[in-house]
Design a protein around this motif. Structure first.
Motif, PDB file in Angstrom:
ATOM      1  N   LEU A 114       0.858  -1.191   0.000  1.00 25.07           N
ATOM      2  CA  LEU A 114       0.000   0.000   0.000  1.00 25.07           C
ATOM      3  C   LEU A 114       0.889   1.233   0.000  1.00 25.07           C
ATOM      4  CD1 LEU A 114      -2.735  -0.916   2.663  1.00 25.07           C
ATOM      5  CD2 LEU A 114      -2.563  -1.610   0.279  1.00 25.07           C
ATOM      6  N   ASP A 115       0.630   2.119  -0.943  1.00 30.67           N
ATOM      7  CA  ASP A 115       1.307   3.417  -0.965  1.00 30.67           C
ATOM      8  C   ASP A 115       0.388   4.367  -0.198  1.00 30.67           C
ATOM      9  OD1 ASP A 115       2.165   5.947  -1.557  1.00 30.67           O
ATOM     10  OD2 ASP A 115       2.640   5.512  -3.658  1.00 30.67           O
ATOM     11  N   LYS A 116       0.731   4.573   1.074  1.00 29.76           N
ATOM     12  CA  LYS A 116      -0.190   5.280   1.972  1.00 29.76           C
ATOM     13  C   LYS A 116      -0.435   6.715   1.516  1.00 29.76           C
ATOM     14  CE  LYS A 116       1.906   2.918   5.878  1.00 29.76           C
ATOM     15  NZ  LYS A 116       2.569   3.152   7.172  1.00 29.76           N
ATOM     16  N   LYS A 117       0.612   7.397   1.041  1.00 23.87           N
ATOM     17  CA  LYS A 117       0.469   8.819   0.685  1.00 23.87           C
ATOM     18  C   LYS A 117      -0.393   9.015  -0.554  1.00 23.87           C
ATOM     19  CE  LYS A 117       4.511  11.158   2.500  1.00 23.87           C
ATOM     20  NZ  LYS A 117       5.888  11.523   2.183  1.00 23.87           N
ATOM     21  N   ARG A 118      -0.200   8.118  -1.534  1.00 21.24           N
ATOM     22  CA  ARG A 118      -0.888   8.324  -2.821  1.00 21.24           C
ATOM     23  C   ARG A 118      -2.208   7.579  -2.910  1.00 21.24           C
ATOM     24  NH1 ARG A 118       4.556   7.415  -4.272  1.00 21.24           N
ATOM     25  NH2 ARG A 118       5.598   9.253  -5.109  1.00 21.24           N
ATOM     26  N   GLY A 119      -2.485   6.715  -1.945  1.00 20.97           N
ATOM     27  CA  GLY A 119      -3.721   5.936  -1.985  1.00 20.97           C
ATOM     28  C   GLY A 119      -3.683   4.844  -3.031  1.00 20.97           C
ATOM     29  N   ASN A 120      -2.479   4.321  -3.302  1.00 22.76           N
ATOM     30  CA  ASN A 120      -2.345   3.300  -4.341  1.00 22.76           C
ATOM     31  C   ASN A 120      -2.050   1.922  -3.752  1.00 22.76           C
ATOM     32  OD1 ASN A 120      -2.652   5.373  -6.119  1.00 22.76           O
ATOM     33  ND2 ASN A 120      -0.479   5.552  -6.641  1.00 22.76           N
ATOM     34  N   ILE A 121      -2.423   0.902  -4.531  1.00 23.96           N
ATOM     35  CA  ILE A 121      -2.123  -0.482  -4.127  1.00 23.96           C
ATOM     36  C   ILE A 121      -1.295  -1.084  -5.256  1.00 23.96           C
ATOM     37  CG2 ILE A 121      -3.125  -2.716  -3.495  1.00 23.96           C
ATOM     38  CD1 ILE A 121      -5.469   0.004  -3.205  1.00 23.96           C
ATOM     39  N   LEU A 122      -0.154  -1.668  -4.886  1.00 22.39           N
ATOM     40  CA  LEU A 122       0.828  -2.057  -5.892  1.00 22.39           C
ATOM     41  C   LEU A 122       1.198  -3.533  -5.812  1.00 22.39           C
ATOM     42  CD1 LEU A 122       3.334   0.819  -4.991  1.00 22.39           C
ATOM     43  CD2 LEU A 122       1.412   0.960  -6.607  1.00 22.39           C
ATOM     44  N   LYS A 123       1.491  -4.090  -6.981  1.00 22.37           N
ATOM     45  CA  LYS A 123       2.115  -5.413  -6.986  1.00 22.37           C
ATOM     46  C   LYS A 123       3.452  -5.276  -7.695  1.00 22.37           C
ATOM     47  CE  LYS A 123       1.704 -10.233  -8.100  1.00 22.37           C
ATOM     48  NZ  LYS A 123       1.247 -11.179  -9.098  1.00 22.37           N
ATOM     49  N   MET A 124       4.509  -5.741  -7.044  1.00 26.04           N
ATOM     50  CA  MET A 124       5.858  -5.537  -7.592  1.00 26.04           C
ATOM     51  C   MET A 124       6.513  -6.873  -7.912  1.00 26.04           C
ATOM     52  SD  MET A 124       7.260  -2.667  -4.967  1.00 26.04           S
ATOM     53  CE  MET A 124       7.379  -3.805  -3.665  1.00 26.04           C
ATOM     54  N   ASP A 125       7.503  -6.793  -8.796  1.00 26.49           N
ATOM     55  CA  ASP A 125       8.291  -8.000  -9.044  1.00 26.49           C
ATOM     56  C   ASP A 125       9.492  -8.021  -8.093  1.00 26.49           C
ATOM     57  OD1 ASP A 125      10.287  -6.396 -10.082  1.00 26.49           O
ATOM     58  OD2 ASP A 125       9.938  -6.953 -12.167  1.00 26.49           O
ATOM     59  N   ARG A 126      10.347  -9.015  -8.299  1.00 26.72           N
ATOM     60  CA  ARG A 126      11.440  -9.203  -7.326  1.00 26.72           C
ATOM     61  C   ARG A 126      12.457  -8.070  -7.359  1.00 26.72           C
ATOM     62  NH1 ARG A 126      16.074 -12.003  -9.609  1.00 26.72           N
ATOM     63  NH2 ARG A 126      15.647 -12.506 -11.783  1.00 26.72           N
ATOM     64  N   HIS A 127      12.443  -7.265  -8.434  1.00 24.35           N
ATOM     65  CA  HIS A 127      13.354  -6.106  -8.488  1.00 24.35           C
ATOM     66  C   HIS A 127      12.676  -4.858  -7.932  1.00 24.35           C
ATOM     67  CE1 HIS A 127      15.856  -8.579 -11.018  1.00 24.35           C
ATOM     68  NE2 HIS A 127      14.852  -8.771 -11.840  1.00 24.35           N
ATOM     69  N   LYS A 128      11.509  -5.036  -7.343  1.00 24.07           N
ATOM     70  CA  LYS A 128      10.688  -3.939  -6.842  1.00 24.07           C
ATOM     71  C   LYS A 128      10.229  -3.016  -7.969  1.00 24.07           C
ATOM     72  CE  LYS A 128      12.171  -3.784  -2.036  1.00 24.07           C
ATOM     73  NZ  LYS A 128      12.555  -2.939  -0.931  1.00 24.07           N
ATOM     74  N   TYR A 129      10.056  -3.610  -9.117  1.00 21.96           N
ATOM     75  CA  TYR A 129       9.510  -2.858 -10.242  1.00 21.96           C
ATOM     76  C   TYR A 129       7.988  -3.008 -10.186  1.00 21.96           C
ATOM     77  CZ  TYR A 129       8.919  -1.090 -14.944  1.00 21.96           C
ATOM     78  OH  TYR A 129       8.533  -0.339 -16.024  1.00 21.96           O
ATOM     79  N   VAL A 130       7.263  -1.884 -10.175  1.00 19.98           N
ATOM     80  CA  VAL A 130       5.807  -1.938 -10.022  1.00 19.98           C
ATOM     81  C   VAL A 130       5.165  -2.419 -11.323  1.00 19.98           C
ATOM     82  CG1 VAL A 130       3.721  -0.593  -9.573  1.00 19.98           C
ATOM     83  CG2 VAL A 130       5.814  -0.136  -8.276  1.00 19.98           C
ATOM     84  N   LYS A 131       4.497  -3.559 -11.256  1.00 24.01           N
ATOM     85  CA  LYS A 131       3.898  -4.136 -12.456  1.00 24.01           C
ATOM     86  C   LYS A 131       2.394  -3.900 -12.525  1.00 24.01           C
ATOM     87  CE  LYS A 131       7.185  -6.322 -14.819  1.00 24.01           C
ATOM     88  NZ  LYS A 131       7.515  -7.700 -14.687  1.00 24.01           N
ATOM     89  N   VAL A 132       1.714  -3.919 -11.382  1.00 20.65           N
ATOM     90  CA  VAL A 132       0.272  -3.657 -11.367  1.00 20.65           C
ATOM     91  C   VAL A 132       0.034  -2.560 -10.332  1.00 20.65           C
ATOM     92  CG1 VAL A 132      -2.029  -4.691 -11.166  1.00 20.65           C
ATOM     93  CG2 VAL A 132      -0.069  -6.142 -11.739  1.00 20.65           C
ATOM     94  N   ALA A 133      -0.733  -1.534 -10.702  1.00 19.43           N
ATOM     95  CA  ALA A 133      -0.967  -0.434  -9.750  1.00 19.43           C
ATOM     96  C   ALA A 133      -2.403   0.050  -9.854  1.00 19.43           C
ATOM     97  CB  ALA A 133      -0.006   0.718 -10.028  1.00 19.43           C
ATOM     98  N   TYR A 134      -3.041   0.172  -8.711  1.00 22.18           N
ATOM     99  CA  TYR A 134      -4.411   0.690  -8.641  1.00 22.18           C
ATOM    100  C   TYR A 134      -4.453   1.879  -7.697  1.00 22.18           C
ATOM    101  CZ  TYR A 134      -6.711  -3.001 -11.256  1.00 22.18           C
ATOM    102  OH  TYR A 134      -7.136  -3.827 -12.262  1.00 22.18           O
ATOM    103  N   HIS A 135      -5.254   2.881  -8.032  1.00 18.62           N
ATOM    104  CA  HIS A 135      -5.551   3.968  -7.104  1.00 18.62           C
ATOM    105  C   HIS A 135      -6.944   3.655  -6.559  1.00 18.62           C
ATOM    106  CE1 HIS A 135      -5.631   7.890  -5.309  1.00 18.62           C
ATOM    107  NE2 HIS A 135      -6.833   8.085  -5.811  1.00 18.62           N
TER     108      HIS A 135
END
Ligand SMILES: Nc1nc2c(ncn2[C@@H]2O[C@H](COP(=O)(O)O)[C@@H](O)[C@H]2O)c(=O)[nH]1
Ligand SMILES: [Mg+2]
Length: 539
Positions: A114-135
């Motif tokens: 959860l990105d608390k500041k932006r109100g986003n929910i993220l799914k990342m890969d092993r390199h912490k690259y954001v692949k799926v993002a929802y607001h």
């Protein structure tokens, strides 16, 4: 799953691990029973990241909540959700209309951030690259996603205090509620308490969830009707009996307190009466050498930590002072009967303490002699393995369906790989032709021929790309409509999978899968593959 799946994947046989007994109940096939020792369904196998020879393990420990006790998310997480909403409305000034909201317990999954500041929910890969993002519940466009998270400077953060990792099944309700509040605030800015930004909303939700766990909102309800909230697992007692018969000590370390632990463990271990009822007693303690409640993991795993350890007087729940676990005379007029009880019991129950106390109580000389089974990467597994050197097994209930789906979708995934290879091949051909057109001295007719070949290849590439994207999306959706596969994001391991790989020596879908293997089993990891090996070695 068909028979071929059972034999191809891990050489499994078609035997089920449960038989119906004469009472109509299910009787588990533990490894040591006459029906045991059969090959194991893929969904129940134990997978190994780091070799572990059980012969070197002298004590096996268990976490309780979401490890031995598998809660039913549809009832338990709904309870947490409803309790949290009530606290938001009645204690924190959120509008009454929240009481009408409903919870989709299947929507959120573990491993999200959860990105608390932006109100986003993220799914990342092993390199912490954001692949799926929802607001909230709205998907971010590719541009927004890359614009916000594509910057490599923030790639290595995604930690507290600005982000929250959903790494336990306890957090699914709070993640869902956060997304609902984000949407609500966007659409009704005047309706949330003044000055409430997304971070504040997260903080409020967290505080409300926390209170539900502490004030009895959840535990009173579970205590009244455990069957409604916890899955029965008839393999737990046979598993514990087998481990103990093999000479291993067994212990429980849970953050739950004694009163609740006793209710849950009774439900899991007690023999049922003919009407399915349970007699509440302390019989389950016979399956353990030491039980530590209120352990305050992960702090419990710090060897140097000074933490008082109290003995629990099981009947009354009274806490008795100890001298680092050794019973000590209580000052005043405490009954001597109570004081001596602790010395004779086969299982002793404590509250608090730290890992040093546990090692002393179980006479453990080296932390590598301990296997601990838990459900929480951060609370149970990461510190115990990394700081302490315990061997670890992570319970991932989602895995059972995930591996079965992987098998069902094997042809689709093969097709995906072929499309990907074809796309790469066509792209290379285009690059080659374009290079020649730019740098080689060619006759006009040659140029024309090559230019039209480029055009044809580009349109073919677009078709293949589209087919690949389509197949990838379909595959993603088969696992979870929004977040896809738990252990993957696209072709990469997910952030969650990466943590499992790094911190769990073993992982499996249910704790009782341990009962399907020999207590002396030598777990060995599969061979590692580097990208350069894939095309050379037959898989
Ligand atoms: N105060 C809070 N307690 C929580 C929260 N989430 C879970 N829990 C409680 O922790 C233990 C977990 O026990 P374990 O056997 O897995 O160690 C259990 O009692 C939960 O109710 C929280 O956010 N706040
Ligand atoms: Mg747990």
């Amino acid at each position: 799953m068909d028979h071929s799946a059972r034999t191809m994947l891990g050489d499994k046989a078609s035997k089920s691990h449960l038989t119906v007994n004469t009472n109509g109940g299910e009787k588990p096939h533990v490894w040591s029973s006459s029906e045991g020792g059969c090959q194991i369904d893929i969904g129940k196998q134990i997978f190994c990241n780091r070799s572990l020879n059980m012969k070197n393990i002298i004590a096996v420990g268990f976490d309780m909540d979401y490890t031995l006790a598998q809660y039913k998310p549809e009832t338990f997480e709904s309870l947490a959700y409803e309790g949290t909403i009530r606290k938001l409305v009645y204690n924190l000034g959120y509008p009454q209309e929240l009481l009408e909201w409903t919870f989709d317990w299947k929507y959120m999954v573990r491993g999200l951030v959860l990105d608390k500041k932006r109100g986003n929910i993220l799914k990342m890969d092993r390199h912490k690259y954001v692949k799926v993002a929802y607001h909230g519940f709205k998907e971010l466009s590719k541009e927004d996603k890359v614009g916000t998270y594509g910057n490599t400077l923030i790639q290595d953060s995604f930690d507290e205090p600005d982000y929250a990792l959903i790494d336990t099944l306890f957090s699914l309700a709070e993640a869902y509620l956060f997304a609902q509040l984000v949407d609500f605030r966007d659409n009704n800015p005047g309706k949330v308490p003044q000055g409430t930004d997304y971070s504040r909303m997260y903080k409020d939700v967290r505080a409300a969830v926390d209170l539900c766990h502490r004030d009895g909102t959840l535990k009173q309800m579970v205590a009244k009707n455990p069957k409604r909230y916890i899955n029965e697992d008839t393999s737990i007692v046979p598993m514990l009996k087998m481990l103990r018969a093999s000479g291993r000590s067994t212990f429980l370390v849970t953050n739950s307190l004694w009163d609740y632990t006793n209710i849950v463990m009774n439900f899991l271990c007690a023999s049922r009466t003919s009407d399915g009822g349970i007699t509440c007693n302390f019989d389950w303690l016979q399956y353990f050498d030491v039980v530590i409640t209120g352990s305050a993991k992960p702090g419990f795993f710090h060897e140097g930590k000074h933490a008082n350890i109290f003995e629990v007087e099981t009947e009354s729940g009274m806490l008795l002072n100890t001298d680092n676990g050794t019973p000590m005379p209580q000052v005043g007029n405490t009954s001597p009967k109570v004081l001596l009880k602790g010395l004779n019991k086969s299982c002793r129950v404590f509250q608090g303490g730290s890992v040093g106390h546990l090692h002393k109580l179980l006479s453990i000389e080296s932390s590598s002699q301990v296997l601990y089974v838990g459900d929480h990467i951060y609370g149970d597994i990461l510190r115990s393995k990394k700081v302490l050197g315990w061997r670890t097994m992570l319970v991932v209930p989602e895995l059972e369906r995930e591996v079965e789906l992987l098998w069902e979708l094997r042809d689709m995934r093969k097709q995906l790989r072929l499309l990907r290879n074809e796309r790469d091949l066509v792209e290379d051909q285009i690059h080659h032709l374009k290079w020649a057109l730019k740098f080689e001295s060619l006759r006009n007719d040659e140029k024309q021929k090559m230019t039209s070949a480029v055009g044809e290849l580009e349109s073919h590439r677009d078709q293949v790309r589209l087919a690949h994207q389509q197949a990838q999306w379909e595959c993603h959706q088969k696992f979870h409509k929004i977040w896809g596969q738990l252990m993957k994001t696209g072709y990469q391991n997910s952030h969650f999978a990466h943590q499992v790989e790094r911190f769990a020596c073993l992982y499996t879908s249910q704790v009782s899968n341990l009962s399907l293997y020999s207590p002396d089993k030598y777990y060995r990891p599969s061979e590692d593959f580097m990208p350069h090996e894939f095309h050379i070695l037959p898989l």
